[in-house]
Write an enzyme that holds these catalytic residues in place. Structure first.
Site, PDB file in Angstrom:
ATOM      1  N   LYS A 132       0.851  -1.182   0.000  1.00 40.17           N
ATOM      2  CA  LYS A 132       0.000   0.000   0.000  1.00 40.17           C
ATOM      3  C   LYS A 132       0.893   1.240   0.000  1.00 40.17           C
ATOM      4  O   LYS A 132       1.446   1.632   1.013  1.00 40.17           O
ATOM      5  CB  LYS A 132      -0.925   0.060   1.219  1.00 40.17           C
ATOM      6  CG  LYS A 132      -2.077   1.045   0.954  1.00 40.17           C
ATOM      7  CD  LYS A 132      -2.611   1.741   2.167  1.00 40.17           C
ATOM      8  CE  LYS A 132      -1.784   2.884   2.664  1.00 40.17           C
ATOM      9  NZ  LYS A 132      -1.675   4.043   1.762  1.00 40.17           N
TER      10      LYS A 132
ATOM     11  N   GLU B 175      -1.248   7.271  -0.570  1.00 38.11           N
ATOM     12  CA  GLU B 175      -2.396   7.607  -1.419  1.00 38.11           C
ATOM     13  C   GLU B 175      -2.083   8.793  -2.330  1.00 38.11           C
ATOM     14  O   GLU B 175      -2.782   9.011  -3.332  1.00 38.11           O
ATOM     15  CB  GLU B 175      -3.625   7.919  -0.550  1.00 38.11           C
ATOM     16  CG  GLU B 175      -3.470   9.046   0.453  1.00 38.11           C
ATOM     17  CD  GLU B 175      -2.835   8.603   1.780  1.00 38.11           C
ATOM     18  OE1 GLU B 175      -2.062   7.620   1.792  1.00 38.11           O
ATOM     19  OE2 GLU B 175      -3.107   9.262   2.800  1.00 38.11           O
TER      20      GLU B 175
ATOM     21  N   GLY C 198       7.327   5.604   7.272  1.00 34.42           N
ATOM     22  CA  GLY C 198       6.472   6.785   7.334  1.00 34.42           C
ATOM     23  C   GLY C 198       6.707   7.536   8.622  1.00 34.42           C
ATOM     24  O   GLY C 198       7.787   7.435   9.223  1.00 34.42           O
ATOM     25  N   GLY C 199       5.697   8.253   9.067  1.00 35.24           N
ATOM     26  CA  GLY C 199       5.855   9.133  10.225  1.00 35.24           C
ATOM     27  C   GLY C 199       5.767   8.387  11.554  1.00 35.24           C
ATOM     28  O   GLY C 199       5.241   7.276  11.637  1.00 35.24           O
TER      29      GLY C 199
ATOM     30  N   THR D  96       2.112   7.534  12.883  1.00 38.16           N
ATOM     31  CA  THR D  96       1.536   6.383  12.181  1.00 38.16           C
ATOM     32  C   THR D  96       2.249   5.108  12.618  1.00 38.16           C
ATOM     33  O   THR D  96       1.604   4.063  12.807  1.00 38.16           O
ATOM     34  CB  THR D  96       1.680   6.546  10.649  1.00 38.16           C
ATOM     35  OG1 THR D  96       1.323   7.863  10.287  1.00 38.16           O
ATOM     36  CG2 THR D  96       0.793   5.577   9.910  1.00 38.16           C
ATOM     37  N   GLY D  97       3.554   5.177  12.790  1.00 36.88           N
ATOM     38  CA  GLY D  97       4.319   3.998  13.215  1.00 36.88           C
ATOM     39  C   GLY D  97       3.823   3.469  14.549  1.00 36.88           C
ATOM     40  O   GLY D  97       3.671   2.254  14.731  1.00 36.88           O
TER      41      GLY D  97
ATOM     42  N   GLU E  84      10.403   2.085   9.826  1.00 41.48           N
ATOM     43  CA  GLU E  84      11.382   3.086   9.367  1.00 41.48           C
ATOM     44  C   GLU E  84      10.692   4.432   9.513  1.00 41.48           C
ATOM     45  O   GLU E  84       9.889   4.818   8.661  1.00 41.48           O
ATOM     46  CB  GLU E  84      11.720   2.862   7.892  1.00 41.48           C
ATOM     47  CG  GLU E  84      12.500   1.599   7.609  1.00 41.48           C
ATOM     48  CD  GLU E  84      13.941   1.697   8.041  1.00 41.48           C
ATOM     49  OE1 GLU E  84      14.455   2.828   8.222  1.00 41.48           O
ATOM     50  OE2 GLU E  84      14.559   0.649   8.225  1.00 41.48           O
TER      51      GLU E  84
ATOM     52  N   CYS F  96      13.829  11.734   4.868  1.00 41.55           N
ATOM     53  CA  CYS F  96      13.852  11.287   6.269  1.00 41.55           C
ATOM     54  C   CYS F  96      15.201  11.551   6.915  1.00 41.55           C
ATOM     55  O   CYS F  96      15.286  11.826   8.105  1.00 41.55           O
ATOM     56  CB  CYS F  96      13.493   9.813   6.347  1.00 41.55           C
ATOM     57  SG  CYS F  96      14.507   8.791   5.283  1.00 41.55           S
TER      58      CYS F  96
ATOM     59  N   GLU G 115       9.995  16.790  13.672  1.00 39.68           N
ATOM     60  CA  GLU G 115      10.340  16.694  12.251  1.00 39.68           C
ATOM     61  C   GLU G 115       9.345  17.556  11.460  1.00 39.68           C
ATOM     62  O   GLU G 115       8.179  17.189  11.333  1.00 39.68           O
ATOM     63  CB  GLU G 115      10.222  15.223  11.820  1.00 39.68           C
ATOM     64  CG  GLU G 115      10.690  14.972  10.409  1.00 39.68           C
ATOM     65  CD  GLU G 115      10.360  13.554   9.941  1.00 39.68           C
ATOM     66  OE1 GLU G 115       9.238  13.097  10.167  1.00 39.68           O
ATOM     67  OE2 GLU G 115      11.244  12.933   9.334  1.00 39.68           O
TER      68      GLU G 115
HETATM   69  P1  NAD Z   1       2.635   8.823   6.946  1.00 37.20           P
HETATM   70  O1  NAD Z   1       2.985   8.152   8.226  1.00 37.20           O
HETATM   71  O2  NAD Z   1       1.591   9.864   6.967  1.00 37.20           O
HETATM   72  O3  NAD Z   1       2.153   7.751   5.860  1.00 37.20           O
HETATM   73  C1  NAD Z   1       2.973   6.680   5.445  1.00 37.20           C
HETATM   74  C2  NAD Z   1       2.094   5.572   4.912  1.00 37.20           C
HETATM   75  O4  NAD Z   1       1.301   5.058   5.962  1.00 37.20           O
HETATM   76  C3  NAD Z   1       1.118   6.013   3.821  1.00 37.20           C
HETATM   77  O5  NAD Z   1       1.012   4.994   2.863  1.00 37.20           O
HETATM   78  C4  NAD Z   1      -0.178   6.177   4.586  1.00 37.20           C
HETATM   79  O6  NAD Z   1      -1.329   6.053   3.794  1.00 37.20           O
HETATM   80  C5  NAD Z   1      -0.066   5.031   5.563  1.00 37.20           C
HETATM   81  N1  NAD Z   1      -0.908   5.108   6.762  1.00 37.20           N
HETATM   82  C6  NAD Z   1      -1.356   6.205   7.404  1.00 37.20           C
HETATM   83  N2  NAD Z   1      -2.092   5.850   8.483  1.00 37.20           N
HETATM   84  C7  NAD Z   1      -2.084   4.500   8.521  1.00 37.20           C
HETATM   85  C8  NAD Z   1      -2.635   3.539   9.408  1.00 37.20           C
HETATM   86  N3  NAD Z   1      -3.351   3.888  10.477  1.00 37.20           N
HETATM   87  N4  NAD Z   1      -2.431   2.226   9.156  1.00 37.20           N
HETATM   88  C9  NAD Z   1      -1.694   1.842   8.090  1.00 37.20           C
HETATM   89  N5  NAD Z   1      -1.145   2.703   7.222  1.00 37.20           N
HETATM   90  C10 NAD Z   1      -1.334   4.017   7.438  1.00 37.20           C
HETATM   91  O7  NAD Z   1       4.011   9.356   6.365  1.00 37.20           O
HETATM   92  P2  NAD Z   1       4.226  10.246   5.062  1.00 37.20           P
HETATM   93  O8  NAD Z   1       3.778  11.625   5.382  1.00 37.20           O
HETATM   94  O9  NAD Z   1       3.669   9.549   3.881  1.00 37.20           O
HETATM   95  O10 NAD Z   1       5.813  10.200   4.910  1.00 37.20           O
HETATM   96  C11 NAD Z   1       6.678  11.062   5.557  1.00 37.20           C
HETATM   97  C12 NAD Z   1       7.309  10.372   6.755  1.00 37.20           C
HETATM   98  O11 NAD Z   1       8.010   9.204   6.335  1.00 37.20           O
HETATM   99  C13 NAD Z   1       8.336  11.239   7.437  1.00 37.20           C
HETATM  100  O12 NAD Z   1       8.168  11.153   8.829  1.00 37.20           O
HETATM  101  C14 NAD Z   1       9.664  10.612   7.020  1.00 37.20           C
HETATM  102  O13 NAD Z   1      10.713  10.858   7.912  1.00 37.20           O
HETATM  103  C15 NAD Z   1       9.294   9.175   6.961  1.00 37.20           C
HETATM  104  N6  NAD Z   1      10.262   8.437   6.148  1.00 37.20           N
HETATM  105  C16 NAD Z   1      11.185   7.626   6.763  1.00 37.20           C
HETATM  106  C17 NAD Z   1      12.139   6.957   6.010  1.00 37.20           C
HETATM  107  C18 NAD Z   1      13.167   6.072   6.660  1.00 37.20           C
HETATM  108  O14 NAD Z   1      13.930   5.437   5.943  1.00 37.20           O
HETATM  109  N7  NAD Z   1      13.248   5.998   7.975  1.00 37.20           N
HETATM  110  C19 NAD Z   1      12.147   7.111   4.617  1.00 37.20           C
HETATM  111  C20 NAD Z   1      11.202   7.947   4.011  1.00 37.20           C
HETATM  112  C21 NAD Z   1      10.262   8.603   4.794  1.00 37.20           C
END
Ligand code: NAD
Length: 489
Positions: A174, A177, A227-228, A231-232, A249, A283, A384
Site C-alpha cells: 500500500k 495515497e 512513514g511518520g 503512524t508507526g 522506518e 527522512c 520533524e
Molecule cells: P505517513 O505516516 O503519513 O504515511 C505513510 C504511509 O502510511 C502512507 O502509505 C499512509 O497512507 C499510511 N498510513 C497512514 N495511516 C495509517 C494507518 N493507520 N495504518 C496503516 N497505514 C497508514 O508518512 P508520510 O507523510 O507519507 O511520509 C513522511 C514520513 O516518512 C516522514 O516522517 C519521514 O521521515 C518518513 N520516512 C522515513 C524513512 C526512513 O527510511 N526511515 C524514509 C522515508 C520517509
C-alpha cells in the site's frame, strides 16, 4: 484500466471509490485512480495468503527467485524514463532526482537478486554428536504488508519488495495515497518478469481505510512500514493483538555537526544539500545544523547567502534546484513550525515565506528557510517539520556537540565535519543514529544497512539484515540413530 492489483488481476475498488492525483508543483490533475477500502484490503490479503500457502513462489528455488529480481532490475532500467516522469508528476520532485532514484531502485533489485541467488544463509550446527544432523534454515515469514510514504515512493517500495520476494514471501503493497503511479508500473514489471499470480498485490488508498486493515488482519505475518512516527506507533499497536512481526522506518531530526576545523567550502555546500534537497522532505535530511562557536557567524552567513539564491520550480524546469512540498496541508504544517520557532526566539535569517513568483502560485512552494540561534526544546528543533527548514545551534566543544546531536527522540542519521580524523571518528561513534557520515551527507549503498535507533524505528532495510528481516530462522534437528531413552522407566 483499473489500478488495484489483486491475485494477478487488475481490478477496481469494490465500493467504486476513486481519488484524484494532483501534481504538487502546479496542482494539475495527473490521473484519477481507484481508491481501495477495507473490503479491497481483505481481498488482497486473501490473495497473498493463498499464494503463500498454496502457490509456487515460496517453494521456488532461491537461485530462481534471485534471477527474477535481476530481470526486474533490467525491466526497471528499460522503463526508467516513464517511471521517473510518473514519480516526478506525483511528487513534484525534479526529474533529474527521480532519474537518480530509478537507478538506485534498479541497483536495489540487482543487489537483492544476487544476494538471494547466492544463498548461503543456511548453516550446519555442531550438535555435539556425530549421530545428529542439526541445521538452521531460513524460510520466508509469510504474507507481508508493505506500507510506504510519498517522499521516495518507488525507492522505499523497492527496499521492501525486493528482499520480501527474494526471501520467498508474498505481499500486499500500500503506497501513499498521494503517489501511486510508480507502484502501479512496478506491478506490471513484476508480472512481465514472471512472478506468479497472487505473490504481489497492490491496493491504493488512505491509511485509515486501506492501510489499517493490513496491520490488524491475522492473515498477515509481517508489517514493514516507512512513514511518520505517529503512524508507526499506531501500526505497532494495531499489530500487537496478533503478534505480527513489525519493522518501522520512521522519521528523523538529523544533526549535521560542523567543527571549526572543517573544510569550509565543502561543509557549506553539503549543509545546503543536506536540508534543501527535495525541499527537506527526506527522512535523513540534515535539519539541525550544529556549528562550533568560532565558525558560527562566517559559516551561517555563507549558508544564508546561498540558500537565498536556490531557484525553485517544477519537475521539468531545468533551472530549478528544488521543488514544492507535497500538499497544501503539509506546507501549512511547515509554516506553523517556522512561526512557532520565531515565537520561541529563533532568528529568521532567510525564507520563512512562500515565494512571490506568480509562476509558482499554484504549487505548494516554500522558500529555503534558515532559523539561527535556536535552542534545545524549541518545537522546530525537536519535531520533524519535513520541510526546507534549517535550524542552527552553536556548540563549544566535542562534548557539547555530541550532547546536542543526541538530544532528540530520533536516531536515523547524522553527520560530522572535521579534518581531524580522530575527532570525527570519536564523535561518529558516540552519535546514536543508524547512519553517520563523516565529511559527507546523504550517500547510501544497497550493501549497507539502513534504519533507525530510538524512535526512528527498528529493523533494518538494505544489506544482509534487510533480507533477514523477511526470513524466519528454523532449526531442524535430525537424530540419525534414534534408540529408546527409557526416560520414564
Ligand atoms: P505517513 O505516516 O503519513 O504515511 C505513510 C504511509 O502510511 C502512507 O502509505 C499512509 O497512507 C499510511 N498510513 C497512514 N495511516 C495509517 C494507518 N493507520 N495504518 C496503516 N497505514 C497508514 O508518512 P508520510 O507523510 O507519507 O511520509 C513522511 C514520513 O516518512 C516522514 O516522517 C519521514 O521521515 C518518513 N520516512 C522515513 C524513512 C526512513 O527510511 N526511515 C524514509 C522515508 C520517509
Amino acid at each position: 484500466m483499473p489500478e488495484l492489483f489483486i491475485g494477478g488481476k487488475w481490478t477496481a475498488a469494490v465500493d467504486g471509490q476513486v481519488r484524484d492525483i494532483r501534481c504538487p508543483a502546479d496542482n494539475t490533475l495527473v490521473a484519477t485512480v481507484d481508491e481501495a477500502g477495507p473490503k479491497d484490503a481483505a481481498a488482497a490479503i486473501a490473495a497473498a495468503r493463498e499464494a503463500f500457502d498454496q502457490g509456487p513462489w515460496p517453494g521456488t528455488p532461491a537461485a530462481e527467485r534471485g534471477r527474477l529480481l535481476l530481470r526486474v532490475a533490467d525491466l526497471l532500467e528499460r522503463e526508467k524514463d516513464a517511471l521517473a516522469r510518473a514519480e516526478s508528476l506525483d511528487t513534484g520532485k525534479r526529474l533529474v532526482e527521480s532519474e537518480y532514484d530509478m537507478d538506485d531502485i534498479a541497483n536495489c533489485f540487482r543487489y537483492f537478486g544476487n544476494l538471494t541467488a547466492a544463498g548461503g544463509t543456511d548453516r550446519i550446527v555442531d550438535a555435539g554428536s556425530p549421530e545428529v544432523d542439526s541445521r538452521v534454515v531460513h524460510e520466508p515469514v509469510g504474507v507481508c504488508a508493505l506500507i510506504t510514504p510519498w517522499n521516495y515512493p518507488l525507492l522505499q517500495t523497492a527496499w521492501k519488495v525486493a528482499p520480501a520476494l527474494g526471501a520467498g514471501n508474498t505481499f500486499v503493497l500500500k503506497p501513499s495515497e498521494l503517489t501511486p503511479h510508480t507502484a502501479i508500473i512496478l506491478m506490471r514489471l513484476l508480472t512481465e518478469a514472471g512472478l506468479p499470480d497472487g505473490a504481489a498485490n497492490l491496493i491504493l488508498g488512505a491509511g485509515p481505510t486501506a492501510g489499517a486493515p493490513l496491520s490488524e488482519d491475522p492473515r498477515v505475518d509481517l508489517v514493514s512500514f516507512t512513514g511518520g512516527l505517529v503512524t508507526g506507533r499506531r501500526i505497532m499497536a494495531a499489530a500487537a493483538p496478533t503478534v505480527k512481526k513489525v519493522a518501522l522506518e520512521l522519521g528523523g531530526k538529523n544533526p549535521n555537526i560542523v567543527f571549526a576545523d572543517a573544510d569550509f567550502d565543502a561543509a557549506v555546500d553539503y549543509a545546503l544539500m543536506a536540508i534543501f534537497l527535495h525541499s527537506g522532505q527526506v527522512c535523513s535530511a540534515g535539519a539541525r545544523l550544529l556549528v562550533q562557536d568560532e565558525l558560527h557567524d562566517r559559516f551561517v552567513d555563507e549558508v544564508v547567502q546561498r540558500a537565498r539564491r536556490i531557484p525553485l520550480g517544477g519537475p521539468f524546469d531545468d533551472n530549478a534546484r528544488t521543488g514544492p512540498l507535497i500538499s497544501a496541508a503539509h506546507r501549512d504544517k511547515v509554516e506553523a513550525y517556522v512561526a512557532a520557532g520565531v515565537a520561541e526566539g529563533a532568528v529568521l535569517r532567510c525564507g520563512g515565506a512562500r515565494p512571490d513568483d506568480p509562476a509558482l502560485r499554484d504549487g505548494y512552494y516554500y522558500l529555503p528557510t534558515v532559523l539561527d540561534e535556536c535552542a534545545p526544546g524549541m518545537s522546530v528543533v525537536t519535531d520533524e517539520s519535513f520541510g526546507p527548514v534549517l535550524t542552527v545551534e552553536r556548540f563549544r566543544d566535542e562534548e557539547e556537540a555530541v550532547a546536542l546531536a543526541n538530544d532528540t527522540v530520533y536516531g536515523l542519521a547524522g553527520a560530522v565535519w572535521s579534518q581531524d580524523t580522530g575527532k570525527a571518528q570519536r564523535v561518529a561513534s558516540r552519535m546514536r543514529a543508524g547512519t553517520v557520515w563523516i565529511n559527507d551527507f546523504h550517500p547510501y549503498v544497497p550493501q549497507a544497512e539502513w534504519g533507525g535507533m530510538k524512535q526512528s524505528g527498528f529493523g533494518r532495510e538494505l544489506g544482509p539484515a534487510g533480507l533477514a528481516e523477511y526470513q524466519e530462522a528454523k532449526h531442524i534437528w535430525r537424530n540419525l540413530a534414534a534408540t529408546p531413552q527409557r526416560w520414564f522407566e
